[in-house]
Design a protein around this motif. Sequence first.
Motif, PDB file in Angstrom:
ATOM      1  N   PRO B  31       7.663  42.077   1.250  1.00  0.00           N
ATOM      2  CA  PRO B  31       7.234  41.879   2.394  1.00  0.00           C
ATOM      3  C   PRO B  31       5.828  41.826   3.218  1.00  0.00           C
ATOM      4  O   PRO B  31       5.914  41.385   4.240  1.00  0.00           O
ATOM      5  CB  PRO B  31       7.370  43.924   2.626  1.00  0.00           C
ATOM      6  CG  PRO B  31       7.443  44.141   1.010  1.00  0.00           C
ATOM      7  CD  PRO B  31       8.023  42.717  -0.196  1.00  0.00           C
ATOM      8  N   LYS B  32       5.212  41.133   2.154  1.00  0.00           N
ATOM      9  CA  LYS B  32       3.987  41.161   2.172  1.00  0.00           C
ATOM     10  C   LYS B  32       4.021  39.778   2.192  1.00  0.00           C
ATOM     11  O   LYS B  32       3.511  39.205   1.595  1.00  0.00           O
ATOM     12  CB  LYS B  32       2.447  41.797   2.047  1.00  0.00           C
ATOM     13  CG  LYS B  32       1.468  41.912   2.421  1.00  0.00           C
ATOM     14  CD  LYS B  32       0.437  42.738   1.200  1.00  0.00           C
ATOM     15  CE  LYS B  32      -1.067  42.525   1.981  1.00  0.00           C
ATOM     16  NZ  LYS B  32      -1.725  42.076   0.864  1.00  0.00           N
ATOM     17  N   MET B  33       2.985  39.271   3.152  1.00  0.00           N
ATOM     18  CA  MET B  33       3.215  37.669   3.405  1.00  0.00           C
ATOM     19  C   MET B  33       2.396  37.097   4.284  1.00  0.00           C
ATOM     20  O   MET B  33       1.600  37.619   4.713  1.00  0.00           O
ATOM     21  CB  MET B  33       3.955  36.734   4.200  1.00  0.00           C
ATOM     22  CG  MET B  33       5.294  37.442   2.923  1.00  0.00           C
ATOM     23  SD  MET B  33       6.730  35.591   2.443  1.00  0.00           S
ATOM     24  CE  MET B  33       7.371  35.671   4.211  1.00  0.00           C
ATOM     25  N   ALA B  34       1.077  35.917   4.090  1.00  0.00           N
ATOM     26  CA  ALA B  34       0.148  35.793   5.038  1.00  0.00           C
ATOM     27  C   ALA B  34       0.556  35.783   6.215  1.00  0.00           C
ATOM     28  O   ALA B  34       1.238  35.176   6.599  1.00  0.00           O
ATOM     29  CB  ALA B  34      -0.160  34.547   4.165  1.00  0.00           C
ATOM     30  N   ARG B  35      -1.070  36.931   6.814  1.00  0.00           N
ATOM     31  CA  ARG B  35      -1.656  36.299   8.146  1.00  0.00           C
ATOM     32  C   ARG B  35      -1.371  34.771   8.519  1.00  0.00           C
ATOM     33  O   ARG B  35      -2.087  34.922   7.779  1.00  0.00           O
ATOM     34  CB  ARG B  35      -2.008  36.949   8.292  1.00  0.00           C
ATOM     35  CG  ARG B  35      -2.160  36.884   9.702  1.00  0.00           C
ATOM     36  CD  ARG B  35      -2.624  38.390  10.883  1.00  0.00           C
ATOM     37  NE  ARG B  35      -4.167  38.517  10.032  1.00  0.00           N
ATOM     38  CZ  ARG B  35      -5.168  38.499  10.765  1.00  0.00           C
ATOM     39  NH1 ARG B  35      -5.467  38.121  12.238  1.00  0.00           N
ATOM     40  NH2 ARG B  35      -6.537  38.369  10.138  1.00  0.00           N
ATOM     41  N   ALA B  36      -0.771  34.233   9.664  1.00  0.00           N
ATOM     42  CA  ALA B  36      -1.156  32.349   9.804  1.00  0.00           C
ATOM     43  C   ALA B  36      -2.307  32.805  10.695  1.00  0.00           C
ATOM     44  O   ALA B  36      -2.730  34.131  11.842  1.00  0.00           O
ATOM     45  CB  ALA B  36      -0.001  31.827  10.823  1.00  0.00           C
TER      46      ALA B  36
END
Lengths: 790, 190
Positions: B31-36
């Motif tokens: 669920p946690k992926m990098a903020r662009a």
Amino acid sequence: MTLKKGSFIIEELENVQINIGKVGAKEEEIPEGPTPRPEIIGLRNWDNCIIDRYNPVYTPTADTCDYCTYGKCDLTGNKEGACGIDLEGQSARQALLISIMGSACHSAHGRHLLNYLIKKYGEDFPIDVGPSNLKAPLTETIMGITPKTIGDFIPVLEYVEEQLTQLIAATNTGQEGSSRDFESKALHAGMLDLLGMEVADIIQISCLGFPKSDEKAPLAEIGMGILDPKKPVVICVGHNIAAPAYILDFMDKNGQFDKIEIAGLCCTAHDMTRYNKTAKIIGSMSKELKYIRSGIPDVLVTDEQCVRADILKEAQKLHIPVIATNEKIMYGLPDRTNDSVDAIIEDLVSGKQQGVLLLDFEKVGELVPKLAMKMGPIRKAKGLTALPDDKEFKLLVAKCTKCLQCTKDCPQSLPISDAMAAAVNGDLSLFEILHDKCVGCGRCDYSCPSGIPVLNVIEKASQRVIREEKGKMRIGRGQIGDPEIREEGRNLVLGTTPGVLAFVGCGNYPDGTKDVYDIVEEMIQRSYIIISSGCSAMDIGMFKDKDGKTLYERYPGRFVKGNLLNTGSCVSNAHIAATTIKVASIFAGRKTKGNWEEIADYVLNRVGAVGIAWGAYSQKAFAIGTGCNRLGIPVVVGPHGTKYRRAFIGKPYKKENWNVLDGRDGSVVNVEPAPEHLMITAETKNEVMPLLAKLCFRPSDNSLGRAIKLTHYIELSEKYMKKLPDDWHIYVRSEADLPVAKREPLMKLLEEKGWKIDWEKKKIIEGPLRKVDVSFQPTNVSRLCKEAKK
Amino acid sequence: MTPKASGKQEEKIIDTTRQAVPFNTGNIPGPKMARAVMPAISGKMLAKAKRPILIVGSEIDDPDVLERVVALGKAGIQIASVGDSYKYLGDKGLDAHYVNMHALASYLCDPEWPGLDGKGGYDLVVFFGITYYYASQAISALKNFSRMKVISIDKYYHPNADMSFGNLRKDVFIEALDEVIEQLPNKNSR
């Protein structure tokens, strides 16, 4: 009358049946040693000793857990899931599961062979592995017994199977929760894997006439270009020799080797050549889809392990019948075991059935050559192949829109669209380069939105290099014999042979097959002993020098420095690990029986052996590596190895982690980090070579040995990394440890680091972590110290 | 409209937040992926960090990319040179140290690690130029087992970082690196 095992009824004694188990059974050998048949807890202290120094490092591929219906649980940031397990525990549980899978795979292979060979040759068939007294080192060290017949391995596999069941139980939700204990269990599974492999290979070497510690085993042909496609072609895929042996026997008996081409893919190929040197080798699993799609095979025979799940689907498209010969892989095929060979052939030739399950090896042996003789002319007349013709090829490459989706789905992120663009202009060279780097998975076919069958296009474009793909591999020799250990053991322990490097595992290389050849060539020229097995052993033989010779033709196969050995198939990996046990036993006189901890402690501190699985992809490879780790052997994996999710990495900056005991008096000695890691990855071949050299350091090295090892570490780093290693000085205990040719400039560098040098005597006065002590007996096990023994 | 483009029609618009999907299609960690992010954000964070570390790997052999690595190094950022990247950096007079990426990931999770130069740990990890899947796996250790902030300024979207560019064309990637460098106080040391 000789009584045999089984049941029989005595006439006139109605309703009386006598069952006989072991007839004239020898008195069962009582296991010896401190830890015979260790259960899960048996070697936990040793495991903790390893884990304390080589910290498990987790690199999860997923931050969630979905093993039970509480989930999916988000474990990101090491949060706990609904059952209470955190991501560290879950990652360790996955390491255990992967290790169990691999171990079960090899052990089940061993079980299949054992049942089959006992049925054929009897339990009392003697073990014969060549000129060795220590015939089953892993069995002795783990089980505390000395097997003499193949029947003696029955309790060994029963032990493995029982332990694996216990380990699987521990992975259920609500069982183990500690990452440390999961890792101890994973190490246990790895050790069981080594044991299962040893059983499998010893019994097939003994019963099937495989080379027995034969340093001069003959060479076999290898490559996608070695077969004559005009003849009927049989390809056996997998790892289990049982069925292919019958095919080879039938062909031999009927003089068919000049009429039919027969070759293997993956480790079955190894064992086919060990069984009958007329057999040939196509290559590793990476060649599987490529070769099937070439349309060259007329019959595919599958057994177990490393067989593509889509092999039947792919074969169907090209009207290649599939004969499945092992219950582990049945593809939903009809069981024709009880039908006549002629009836089965008729159904396969007519296309009524695309494949069959056939578990009677006699029938497999008869059917496959006969089927090939019928299918060959039919298929060749039709010119069946999945590869496009020249006209189709041009249209296909022109369809590429450079969307890069194939690159995104490719395990190696290959620049496929660049090759497509070059091919539009008639330049196929980029595709030819891709052919070696491509692992043949076919994911690109699914990803292309323009519907280009990408793998077929790569292979079509690479026909020129494929035709030239002809190498040589020395047939698997089996164990390292005791006499070779006697000759070389001292050099290894003192370090004057810089190390043993074992190239094992699969073909998921980060930058192509050639890397393995390059690394081996560099290291063998530096007098390392190179042992290989499995797909790595094959790939080493795929390339030639300017004189057209492969490494197997250039270097002999004895266990001495600067030699290149191939032990054989995957299960022959056991002999590589067992070699270190032999060194401990034969050279150092350590007792092996039921004595894992002492042997592993010896190996960790004194035997400069390192495993390298540069293209490891399977769970089996991870289990082998983990088993080696428990035996004190460091393992390096290619960059894809981070996807195994767990490594064992040392922290050289934590001095307290590098304390060992001196076996003479139990005193604590702070030593250099040697070996620095137990399981780690590297990004490129340039990085891995100095790393391998470094991981060969051992606290027991004498000065000559240390100087030799340091020479290679420094030279390899300077050659491939363009730098002197940052930590070279850590491994210097006296001026005698320094490479002779560079002694003075290196002493100047040491002086700059604050070390005191007596330049008149050219001696180091102050600076090293410890002094050289030729009598030093490094150990991590306190009970082995003389003071403790008193 | 990007902040940089506002009122400056003549400047080329760089948007590094597009295509923010994992470069390897299946690399979806959870669920946690990098903020662009845009390059200026990454650059400002790098500028503000007290002790940042830049990790670069075997893919810095491209001359345009290498030039930017050198610029970042000359702006005073210590470089962890993983893989075989040191061979491109050793003669450039930078504060660059070879370290194995897998080992580095382990060390960065350890608060007691004295750093590459023995002067203590780091407060920000920035990286690019490493084999994609290798970097992604290695930084998954930092994501889950450390408090370290991790910023990818690579041409690939890295879901396991805290912040990342999207998947970029090479020309956009190079311009993005230039914008990162532009934010650094010692940028003129190039």
